[in-house]
Design an enzyme around this catalytic site. Structure first.
Site, PDB file in Angstrom:
ATOM      1  N   GLU B  83      13.042  12.466 -15.234  1.00 48.17           N
ATOM      2  CA  GLU B  83      13.875  12.685 -14.074  1.00 48.17           C
ATOM      3  C   GLU B  83      15.081  13.329 -14.209  1.00 48.17           C
ATOM      4  O   GLU B  83      15.486  14.440 -13.526  1.00 48.17           O
ATOM      5  CB  GLU B  83      13.792  11.843 -12.814  1.00 48.17           C
ATOM      6  CG  GLU B  83      12.360  11.776 -12.210  1.00 48.17           C
ATOM      7  CD  GLU B  83      11.292  11.074 -12.891  1.00 48.17           C
ATOM      8  OE1 GLU B  83      11.836  10.539 -13.895  1.00 48.17           O
ATOM      9  OE2 GLU B  83      10.071  10.913 -12.450  1.00 48.17           O
ATOM     10  N   HIS B 150       6.658   4.150  -2.918  1.00 43.96           N
ATOM     11  CA  HIS B 150       5.913   5.531  -2.563  1.00 43.96           C
ATOM     12  C   HIS B 150       6.208   5.976  -1.243  1.00 43.96           C
ATOM     13  O   HIS B 150       5.318   6.721  -0.681  1.00 43.96           O
ATOM     14  CB  HIS B 150       4.428   5.461  -2.950  1.00 43.96           C
ATOM     15  CG  HIS B 150       4.251   5.296  -4.391  1.00 43.96           C
ATOM     16  ND1 HIS B 150       4.312   4.104  -5.234  1.00 43.96           N
ATOM     17  CD2 HIS B 150       3.982   6.090  -5.586  1.00 43.96           C
ATOM     18  CE1 HIS B 150       4.143   3.964  -6.332  1.00 43.96           C
ATOM     19  NE2 HIS B 150       3.899   5.361  -6.718  1.00 43.96           N
TER      20      HIS B 150
END
Ligand SMILES: Cc1ncc(C[n+]2csc(CCOP(=O)(O)OP(=O)(O)O)c2C)c(N)n1
Ligand SMILES: [Mg+2]
Lengths: 356, 348
Positions: B83, B150
């Site tokens: 990322e 999440h």
């Protein structure tokens, strides 16, 4: 000060067996001397309390800074660090505007928004404005290289970081990603044997940084970072390799930081004998000057002239910096958004990308 | 607007194919987002996408399904799980004139690129004058039993960094128009999709390729006179449902959908407060230092003389989003909570 580099690296008859034509070699000596003098004078001003902010001395490492930057063409981009300001000078940044930045003035490349070697001039010289976080520019260099690859321009991105920065996760991310996509990028690690006070052995448990390239499928080269011509040769090969589309190279350039981490640090943790060895027999500036004298490329008089030019430019830069105005306090929030228009019309800068 | 209750996939994350508009021409939020990406990729060759599993697989939520066949692997670029590099690479590509749109598999994983977002992307233009037209997008938000890693609403972290425009749309049309604006904007932006909305909400969405929604402008989703509910994202839908019940009791709620959380559209917020004199700030990011904290401060500072009651905030506590359904339901503001808060405010 913007120069073009001869593409030829191989010695031939025209250069009398030397790797570059004489005027190029003299230019390299000029950059080395500029680097050394700038570093010494700025430290003196800092110690006298006449320079605000911080300084990160690169003395002893000039062979690496000048060598890698000299291997780049003007359109190639450089992603530097806090300690290799003289690589940016070699890429062509104007000394006086660099100095204006140190004194927080509007004519500094970043208009007073940042200080010291946290500098860059993207539109003028394709150098990324240094940020502290190590090695934060490595992933960014991947992106510039990706753009060159897509556009088929043949340009190359070259990023520098220190030995300590290789312990950070994104160093590994960036190397891995660059190899997966065969990006036209050159990774330079300036191994000056210390990260602040931390020696190599406490940063990594492999003998060399260069061999870590194997983990990513990237060739690693270890070079004497105090030998400017060796650094130039290795960097030039890596740049050409990237230009051909053969992917990234990892270069470990070994030298020693002569001074402390920053202006305040006496660096007592550096073994005395090691420092003496480097200062006496591995001085990148003196050794190169001697080489050029031995080769008959420069005379004593030439060297004196170069030194005089460097000192004159420093004085001019210093005067320019002190005469440059401070930024307007009322502009403190301007340029947060592109539509503020704050950067429009800056020398060499576009105000924004092409309107969509 | 039609609210359709569709249960998400087995994992609660929704992995079924993206699909198309219905025969009635309505588009789900997810399809509207895909259309925005598709149209901007068609319009401007400099636009490209990068992210994990977005190419051959079509993305974890199938937003980019089929894109690789049309635009090829260079413009629909599958990346390693890196990322920091996804963000950094977007920055470098933007510096060289491209317009990257980076997908995060979940908005939660933006924090794995935190430094490149908050140090480089957010500050580079202010310091050095180089525009960075980068869009970071990904599914955020709770309510689908996806638990702590999440379900996050990360917008306050990145709003605090500054320099990045942050959008959290609630409706398909707003999602489409805002995403298109973000891709065309020369500044960095973060486009936070709400995964609870993806397949639940659909409506008629413009097919005009020039349909845009301006960034930084809130929208009154329901006119009312007694209490203003200032909200965004999935909470807009909760507020709309609550307002129906409230209306039956004779309480008229006005719903202001922020759409963009940074920069904040103070004008629309304040105009609504002038009208109703009561404010419920409803938000899904954490209560402490969440987006609503700033909204409440703006109202207190700039609309004091219009207020008939203290500003009330309704938001989740500062704990990780829990998994077990009763826990997650207790964590998220529910319709009954909204009704109760509005009733209390209306009583002033
Ligand atoms: C991520 C991060 N952590 C800590 C620091 C503070 N810091 C600045 S320079 C430095 C040492 C860097 O060592 P090295 O990478 O070897 O580069 P050198 O200074 O020797 O050129 C440290 C720890 C930083 N800038 N960034
Ligand atoms: Mg070091």
């Amino acid at each position: 000060m913007r120069r073009t580099v001869a593409t030829k690296v191989e010695p031939d008859a025209a250069t009398a067996g030397r790797p570059l034509p004489d005027d190029r070699l003299k230019e390299i000596l000029y950059f080395l001397k500029l680097a050394r003098y700038f570093d010494e004078r700025m430290e003196a001003l800092y110690r006298q309390g006449r320079l605000p902010g911080a300084i990160y001395s690169g003395r002893g490492q000039e062979g690496t800074h000048v060598g890698v930057a000299y291997a780049l063409e003007p359109e190639d981009s450089l992603f530097p660090t806090h300690r290799d300001l003289t690589a940016q000078l070699t890429k062509g940044l104007e000394l006086k505007r660099v100095m204006a930045q140190f004194w927080g003035r509007i004519d500094g490349y970043l208009r007073g928004r940042d200080g010291n070697s946290h500098i860059g001039d993207w539109y003028g010289h394709r150098t990324y404005a240094v940020m502290s976080h190590l090695p934060i520019a490595y992933p960014v260099a991947c992106g510039a290289a990706l753009a060159y690859q897509r556009a088929g321009t043949g340009h190359v991105a070259l990023a520098i970081c220190g030995d300590g920065a290789t312990s950070n996760g994104r160093w590994h991310e960036a190397l891995n990603t660059s190899s997966v996509f065969r990006l036209p990028v050159v990774w330079v690690v300036n191994n000056n044997q210390f990260a602040y006070s931390t020696p190599n052995a406490k940063e990594f448990a492999v003998p060399t940084i260069a061999e870590r390239g194997a983990a990513y499928g990237i060739p690693g080269v270890r070079v004497d970072g105090t030998d400017v011509l060796e650094v130039y040769r290795v960097a030039r090969e890596a740049v050409e390799r990237a230009r051909r589309g053969d992917g990234p190279t990892l270069i470990e350039a070994v030298s020693l930081r002569w001074r402390g981490h920053a202006g305040h640090d006496p660096a007592k943790y550096v073994p005395r004998e090691l420092l003496e060895h480097y200062m006496l027999s591995k001085d990148p500036v003196k050794n190169f000057e001697q080489y050029l004298k031995d080769q008959g490329v420069v005379t004593e008089e030439d060297v004196t002239d170069i030194q005089a030019r460097v000192e004159r430019e420093f004085e001019e830069g210093h005067e320019y910096a002190l005469a440059s105005p401070f930024p307007e306090p009322g502009d403190v929030t301007k340029g947060w958004w592109v539509e503020d228009g704050y950067w429009v019309g800056e020398p060499g800068r576009a105000g924004g990308t092409e309107a969509s | 607007m039609a609210t359709q209750q569709v249960e998400a996939g087995a994992a609660g994350h929704g992995a079924e194919p993206r699909g198309k508009r219905g025969e009635d021409g309505q588009a789900t939020y997810l399809i509207a987002i895909a259309e925005a990406l598709w149209e901007e990729m068609e319009r401007d060759e400099r636009v490209f996408m990068l992210g994990e599993d977005i190419g051959v697989y079509g993305g974890a939520f199938k937003v980019t399904e089929g894109f690789i066949d049309r635009f090829g692997p260079e413009r629909v670029m599958d990346t390693p799980i890196a990322e920091e590099t996804i963000v950094g690479m977007s920055v470098g590509a933007a510096m060289e004139g491209l317009r990257p749109v980076a997908e995060f598999q979940y908005a939660d994983f933006m924090s794995s690129g935190f430094d490149e977002i908050t140090t480089v992307l957010s500050r580079y233009h202010y310091r050095a004058g180089v525009p960075l037209p980068v869009v970071l997008r990904g599914p955020s938000g709770g309510g689908v039993r996806a638990s702590s890693f999440h379900s996050i609403n990360p917008e306050p972290w990145y709003a605090y960094a500054g320099g990045i425009k942050i959008m959290c749309p609630a409706f398909p049309s707003d999602a489409k128009g805002l995403l298109k604006s973000a891709i065309r904007d020369d500044n960095p932006s973060m486009f936070l999709e709400h995964k609870w909305i993806y397949r639940r909400i659909k409506e008629q969405v413009s097919e005009d390729p020039e349909f845009l929604v301006p960034i930084g402008s809130a929208d009154v989703k329901r006119e009312g006179s007694d209490v203003s509910i200032i909200t965004y994202g999935a909470m807009v839908h909760k507020a709309l449902e609550a307002s129906e019940a409230l209306a039956q009791r004779g309480v008229s709620a006005e719903i202001v959908d922020l759409r963009t959380v940074y920069p904040l559209d103070e004008e629309t917020i304040l105009r609504s407060i002038e009208k109703t004199s009561r404010a419920l700030v409803l938000y899904e990011s954490y209560r402490f230092l969440g987006i609503g904290t700033e909204v409440a401060a703006v109202i207190a500072e700039k609309a004091f003389e219009h207020l008939d009651a203290p500003v009330v905030r309704l938001a989740p506590p500062n704990v990780p989003v829990p998994f077990s359904p009763p826990l997650e339901d207790a964590f998220l503001p529910q319709i009954a909570d909204i009704e109760a808060a509005v009733d209390r405010l209306a009583g002033w």
